[in-house]
Design a protein around this motif. Sequence first.
Motif, PDB file in Angstrom:
ATOM      1  N   TYR A   1     -66.166  43.874 -72.551  1.00 23.90           N
ATOM      2  CA  TYR A   1     -65.055  44.455 -72.138  1.00 23.90           C
ATOM      3  C   TYR A   1     -64.587  45.489 -73.196  1.00 23.90           C
ATOM      4  O   TYR A   1     -64.733  45.642 -74.231  1.00 23.90           O
ATOM      5  CB  TYR A   1     -63.949  43.532 -72.108  1.00 23.90           C
ATOM      6  N   LEU A   2     -63.801  46.710 -72.452  1.00 26.61           N
ATOM      7  CA  LEU A   2     -63.457  47.636 -73.419  1.00 26.61           C
ATOM      8  C   LEU A   2     -61.807  47.366 -73.815  1.00 26.61           C
ATOM      9  O   LEU A   2     -61.246  47.023 -72.770  1.00 26.61           O
ATOM     10  CB  LEU A   2     -63.220  49.009 -72.646  1.00 26.61           C
ATOM     11  N   ASP A   3     -61.588  47.281 -75.100  1.00 27.05           N
ATOM     12  CA  ASP A   3     -60.459  46.639 -75.619  1.00 27.05           C
ATOM     13  C   ASP A   3     -59.299  47.716 -75.662  1.00 27.05           C
ATOM     14  O   ASP A   3     -59.319  48.582 -76.833  1.00 27.05           O
ATOM     15  CB  ASP A   3     -60.663  45.998 -76.784  1.00 27.05           C
ATOM     16  N   CYS A   4     -58.304  47.705 -74.948  1.00 25.36           N
ATOM     17  CA  CYS A   4     -57.394  48.837 -75.043  1.00 25.36           C
ATOM     18  C   CYS A   4     -56.201  48.168 -75.591  1.00 25.36           C
ATOM     19  O   CYS A   4     -55.092  48.717 -75.546  1.00 25.36           O
ATOM     20  CB  CYS A   4     -56.980  49.354 -73.837  1.00 25.36           C
ATOM     21  N   LEU A   5     -56.141  47.034 -76.254  1.00 26.93           N
ATOM     22  CA  LEU A   5     -55.371  46.293 -76.888  1.00 26.93           C
ATOM     23  C   LEU A   5     -55.378  46.342 -78.278  1.00 26.93           C
ATOM     24  O   LEU A   5     -54.347  46.614 -78.961  1.00 26.93           O
ATOM     25  CB  LEU A   5     -55.184  44.629 -76.375  1.00 26.93           C
ATOM     26  N   SER A   6     -56.504  46.370 -78.848  1.00 27.50           N
ATOM     27  CA  SER A   6     -56.897  46.532 -80.338  1.00 27.50           C
ATOM     28  C   SER A   6     -55.767  45.816 -81.201  1.00 27.50           C
ATOM     29  O   SER A   6     -55.343  46.300 -82.157  1.00 27.50           O
ATOM     30  CB  SER A   6     -56.396  47.939 -80.688  1.00 27.50           C
ATOM     31  N   GLY A   7     -55.822  44.458 -80.865  1.00 26.02           N
ATOM     32  CA  GLY A   7     -55.034  43.728 -81.845  1.00 26.02           C
ATOM     33  C   GLY A   7     -53.510  44.031 -81.738  1.00 26.02           C
ATOM     34  O   GLY A   7     -53.029  43.847 -82.786  1.00 26.02           O
ATOM     35  N   ALA A   8     -53.156  44.538 -80.482  1.00 25.08           N
ATOM     36  CA  ALA A   8     -51.632  44.973 -80.470  1.00 25.08           C
ATOM     37  C   ALA A   8     -51.457  46.084 -81.418  1.00 25.08           C
ATOM     38  O   ALA A   8     -50.149  46.323 -82.060  1.00 25.08           O
ATOM     39  CB  ALA A   8     -50.734  43.930 -80.699  1.00 25.08           C
ATOM     40  N   GLY A   9     -52.526  46.933 -81.505  1.00 21.30           N
ATOM     41  CA  GLY A   9     -52.416  48.152 -82.315  1.00 21.30           C
ATOM     42  C   GLY A   9     -53.021  47.971 -84.032  1.00 21.30           C
ATOM     43  O   GLY A   9     -52.925  49.038 -84.728  1.00 21.30           O
ATOM     44  N   THR A  10     -53.279  46.753 -84.146  1.00 23.74           N
ATOM     45  CA  THR A  10     -53.801  46.482 -85.327  1.00 23.74           C
ATOM     46  C   THR A  10     -55.193  47.135 -85.787  1.00 23.74           C
ATOM     47  O   THR A  10     -55.643  47.513 -86.998  1.00 23.74           O
ATOM     48  CB  THR A  10     -53.836  44.909 -85.729  1.00 23.74           C
ATOM     49  N   LEU A  11     -56.199  47.114 -84.638  1.00 25.31           N
ATOM     50  CA  LEU A  11     -57.413  47.787 -85.178  1.00 25.31           C
ATOM     51  C   LEU A  11     -57.418  49.305 -84.998  1.00 25.31           C
ATOM     52  O   LEU A  11     -57.974  49.683 -84.178  1.00 25.31           O
ATOM     53  CB  LEU A  11     -58.327  47.102 -83.929  1.00 25.31           C
ATOM     54  N   ALA A  12     -57.032  50.002 -86.123  1.00 24.65           N
ATOM     55  CA  ALA A  12     -57.037  51.375 -85.938  1.00 24.65           C
ATOM     56  C   ALA A  12     -58.471  51.925 -85.853  1.00 24.65           C
ATOM     57  O   ALA A  12     -59.024  52.813 -85.038  1.00 24.65           O
ATOM     58  CB  ALA A  12     -56.520  51.907 -87.237  1.00 24.65           C
ATOM     59  N   LEU A  13     -59.577  51.111 -86.532  1.00 22.39           N
ATOM     60  CA  LEU A  13     -60.906  51.504 -86.514  1.00 22.39           C
ATOM     61  C   LEU A  13     -61.454  50.747 -85.638  1.00 22.39           C
ATOM     62  O   LEU A  13     -63.013  50.880 -85.385  1.00 22.39           O
ATOM     63  CB  LEU A  13     -61.596  51.531 -87.695  1.00 22.39           C
ATOM     64  N   GLY A  14     -61.087  49.963 -84.596  1.00 26.50           N
ATOM     65  CA  GLY A  14     -61.777  48.972 -83.773  1.00 26.50           C
ATOM     66  C   GLY A  14     -62.281  47.820 -84.624  1.00 26.50           C
ATOM     67  O   GLY A  14     -61.952  47.497 -85.713  1.00 26.50           O
ATOM     68  N   HIS A  15     -63.073  47.089 -83.633  1.00 32.98           N
ATOM     69  CA  HIS A  15     -63.413  45.605 -84.273  1.00 32.98           C
ATOM     70  C   HIS A  15     -64.581  46.059 -85.267  1.00 32.98           C
ATOM     71  O   HIS A  15     -65.701  46.805 -84.842  1.00 32.98           O
ATOM     72  CB  HIS A  15     -63.885  44.775 -82.859  1.00 32.98           C
ATOM     73  N   ASN A  16     -64.772  45.223 -86.463  1.00 33.23           N
ATOM     74  CA  ASN A  16     -65.795  45.123 -87.323  1.00 33.23           C
ATOM     75  C   ASN A  16     -66.208  46.572 -87.808  1.00 33.23           C
ATOM     76  O   ASN A  16     -67.656  46.858 -87.665  1.00 33.23           O
ATOM     77  CB  ASN A  16     -66.849  44.243 -86.567  1.00 33.23           C
ATOM     78  N   HIS A  17     -65.442  47.506 -88.010  1.00 33.53           N
ATOM     79  CA  HIS A  17     -65.881  48.923 -88.465  1.00 33.53           C
ATOM     80  C   HIS A  17     -66.755  48.750 -89.626  1.00 33.53           C
ATOM     81  O   HIS A  17     -66.447  48.176 -90.627  1.00 33.53           O
ATOM     82  CB  HIS A  17     -64.916  49.953 -88.539  1.00 33.53           C
ATOM     83  N   PRO A  18     -68.002  49.684 -89.899  1.00 30.85           N
ATOM     84  CA  PRO A  18     -68.694  49.635 -90.997  1.00 30.85           C
ATOM     85  C   PRO A  18     -67.987  49.781 -92.338  1.00 30.85           C
ATOM     86  O   PRO A  18     -68.186  49.313 -93.376  1.00 30.85           O
ATOM     87  CB  PRO A  18     -69.806  50.426 -90.643  1.00 30.85           C
ATOM     88  N   VAL A  19     -67.092  50.875 -92.289  1.00 27.90           N
ATOM     89  CA  VAL A  19     -66.114  50.934 -93.389  1.00 27.90           C
ATOM     90  C   VAL A  19     -65.465  49.973 -93.869  1.00 27.90           C
ATOM     91  O   VAL A  19     -65.311  49.508 -94.972  1.00 27.90           O
ATOM     92  CB  VAL A  19     -65.477  52.052 -93.174  1.00 27.90           C
ATOM     93  N   VAL A  20     -65.022  48.951 -92.827  1.00 28.39           N
ATOM     94  CA  VAL A  20     -64.123  47.931 -93.266  1.00 28.39           C
ATOM     95  C   VAL A  20     -64.922  46.656 -93.790  1.00 28.39           C
ATOM     96  O   VAL A  20     -64.544  46.054 -94.490  1.00 28.39           O
ATOM     97  CB  VAL A  20     -63.200  47.291 -91.991  1.00 28.39           C
ATOM     98  N   LEU A  21     -65.986  46.463 -93.060  1.00 27.83           N
ATOM     99  CA  LEU A  21     -67.018  45.279 -93.527  1.00 27.83           C
ATOM    100  C   LEU A  21     -67.425  45.594 -94.854  1.00 27.83           C
ATOM    101  O   LEU A  21     -67.597  44.682 -95.688  1.00 27.83           O
ATOM    102  CB  LEU A  21     -68.063  45.171 -92.403  1.00 27.83           C
TER     103      LEU A  21
END
Length: 453
Positions: free
Chosen positions: A54-74
């Motif tokens: 699925y393409l996620d256009c909810l992004s944790g209600a706007g929480t995920l500025a960089l999307g899921h599991n971004h390498p910088v965050v990890l």
Amino acid sequence: MTLTADPTATPTAAAILRRQRVRESAARTYARSFPIVPVRASGMTVEGADGRRYLDCLSGAGTLALGHNHPVVLAAIRRTLDSGAPLHLLDLATAEKDDFTTALLESLPAPFAKGARVHFCGPAGTDAVEAALKLMQTATGRRGALAFTGAYHGMTAGALAVTGNVAVKQPLPSGGEVTRLPYPYAYRCPFGVGGEAGERLAAVYTERLLDDPAGGVLPPAAMIVEVVQGEGGAVPAPDAWLREQRRITAERGIPLIVDEVQTGVGRTGAMWAVEHSGIVPDAMVLSKAIGGSLPLAVVVYREEYDSWQPGAHTGTFRGNTLAMAAGAATLRHVAADGLVARAEQVGHRLLTELTALKGRLPVIGDVRGRGLMLGVELVDPTGVADAVGSYPPDPALAVRVREACLARGLIVELGGRHDAVLRLLPPLTITDEQAGAVLERLAEAIAAAGSGS
């Protein structure tokens, strides 16, 4: 006590969903809209237990500025874990907290950040709203608050009091003295005129009401406002109107709180949504994306309001080390990688193409938003139009469109006054290809749901 679950077993998605329905509360929300069990996620893509993507256009209600599991965050999380840093320290000073506050203050508009104070709250935006209201009540010695129609600020008592949604407020006792003001909403103008005339009336109404000795409004402790209403239906505040609210409150000694929980960290095509208008608030409420996908919430405010006593607003989970590390990394990456400009660019494309789609699909009443915080309001074009030519909202159609989107591999949620607005909150890292796929799937879903097929 006997534990029967086998940690090595992989339960089926159907079994997990069935247990969730039995075990979790009736207040479940997103779980009702999206009966899927995500097992992996990367960027904008979520994979369900059934193997569907699925393409996620909810992004944790706007929480995920960089999307899921971004390498910088990890990388920031792993680095913190490997360092042996304590993961929970209440509000004690740590290197991670110091680094986060540095990154945060550097990201804020300079006139506001200079001399500002940061208060770490419980890990949700609603607690930060509570803290901001209490702070201004303490500083001014007043009780009431000014809030707006369509507002959403959270679900705890004070935050719920300044929220506009009647359905969630109705079963509960009053949460405080709140004066409700009209928020400019061009498509459904509260004055029935729309456009710039509606904006001017909304500003004049605020000023006249506050200055009317028989208006019934005692001097308030604060005004709280969203620069773009999120749950209210992706309704952006006109810049001129917002500057008027700042003038009105400043001239009357009313602190202005801006709720940037959902609009912050590049979401609207500016690092912080207040930058569009250039206003300098007295306090900003921040959460969601500032934690880099982990729970974190703060209030940043001008130092002259720092008048409360030690422990005046406290909480156990104010020292989330991992969230501070992930948040600092996110703030710096958004700035360094040009993602604010990217949000503006892709948002403009989506807004333009969705507006063109409106011309082909009469069930689309309005398309609006700012940056990557967009809304598509669905209507019944066979109904009776109001004074400004707007058709009745069609929440039943919106539900069908959401389901049709999910069937096509697109996650979008609803919002707005009647839950008739499709809300688009993709990550700032969305690619051109993904933007095209979102537009294609959304257009197909609206066309199919609107035709009843």
